[in-house]
Design a protein around this motif. Sequence first.
Motif, mmCIF file in Angstrom:
data_model
loop_
_atom_site.group_PDB
_atom_site.id
_atom_site.type_symbol
_atom_site.label_atom_id
_atom_site.label_comp_id
_atom_site.label_asym_id
_atom_site.label_seq_id
_atom_site.Cartn_x
_atom_site.Cartn_y
_atom_site.Cartn_z
ATOM 1 N N ILE A 9 36.551 -70.373 11.928
ATOM 2 C CA ILE A 9 36.072 -70.380 13.316
ATOM 3 C C ILE A 9 35.093 -69.226 13.506
ATOM 4 N N LEU A 11 31.209 -67.840 15.764
ATOM 5 C CA LEU A 11 30.427 -67.800 16.997
ATOM 6 C C LEU A 11 29.190 -68.683 16.853
ATOM 7 N N GLU A 50 31.069 -71.112 20.672
ATOM 8 C CA GLU A 50 31.935 -71.127 19.499
ATOM 9 C C GLU A 50 31.381 -72.087 18.449
ATOM 10 N N LYS A 84 36.001 -76.651 22.243
ATOM 11 C CA LYS A 84 36.949 -75.550 22.086
ATOM 12 C C LYS A 84 37.460 -75.561 20.651
ATOM 13 N N ALA A 85 36.990 -74.596 19.870
ATOM 14 C CA ALA A 85 37.201 -74.610 18.431
ATOM 15 C C ALA A 85 38.678 -74.662 18.043
#
Length: 417
Positions: A9, A11, A50, A84-85
């Motif tokens: 995960i 940015l 994200e 939403k990761a």
Amino acid sequence: MIKDALYSIGLSGFYFDDQRAIKAGAKEDGFAYRGIPLTSGYESVRQKGESISVILILDDDQIAFGDCAAIQYSGAGGREPLFKAKELVKDLENVVFPFLFQEKWESFRFICQKLETLSINGRKLHTALRYGVSQAILDAFSKYYKKTMTEIIRDEYLLNFDIKKIPIFAQSGDERYINVDKMILKRVDVLPHALINNVETKLGWRGEKLIEYLGWLKERVKILGDENYHPIFHIDVYGTIGIAFQYNIDEIVEYMEKLEKICYPYKLRIEGPVDMESKELQIDFLSKIKRKLKERGINVDIVADEWCNSLDDIKDFIKAEAVDMIQIKTPVLGSIHNSIEAVLYCKENNIGAYLGGSCNETDRSAQVSVHIALATQADQILAKPGMGVDEGLMIVYNEMMRTLKILKKKGLNVIDA
């Protein structure tokens, strides 16, 4: 072909912004916004972007990867909800990775087409997941066959275009003055986007603020440029022209005529002059504007963005003769084979193919987009990610120039590399 699959995960290059709240008057507070989110899933009007890197380990220990990312204005214009990761990695683990291990790795295109059909409890995978996984699939074929991603795409789609540099379109974000100077100094082909997403503060209720800005832009190009520099002016207005002129087509067209005269001798493109809140209404209204512009001999190109979210949508806009150019918003189309086919469809129908995307992508998704643009010979590509100009421009330009040199060395018909 692959023996392991991982994810991390990370940015993205910008932020998620609630477009509906911004249009409704959310106030800027430094780099944040004050106001209540109006789009489902948002916790604030602006929040961090994200990404998820999908990492494939090949049988020979080479590593391929792609980045899942979503657009800045997620949830707007008929698009997928907020990415939403942490919630979506479960879909990678439970559905995508087993699928990749079970597949016969014979064709990039075929695997991507099957990826598009995967579902979880009756819903398709989020477009961001399809986007990133398909990048990793393309990279895996590239590594396995020891070819550039551009070559893999050309081979798969039997493309034999001459290959040349693709014009790059840079976006200024809200720093629409300082960032223009950066673009001119680096001789950007298409500029400045300008982020005209609010009538009161950026367009003006009679369009006067954009008129003033375009006048300044033309003079700035003359001051900092030279006689051989002739950029295209491309302005994204996020439907604000429709709002300011109360959707009166005659007034909208007269306003565009004023803009054309101000920009002359530079070519002008207007992206998203109206946002009609549905695809059918959007196509109908843009078609009327385009016909009226043609009747009056006004040489302003209309660019589609909102409500043009899939390959089928793109075909519908083109069949209706609604626009002069389509923004092929790569993260929104899901698997990258859709973006490839969208560019090819635009070219077959003599419509400008703008391989776009979002400031909220990553360096990796931008690099892969370069290979799509080169293979299909799109008409322009977005400098991404980010809104600082220099970083996104560097990523896209450098990947393009490296690839052109490699392809020329390999004997492909590369022009002016």
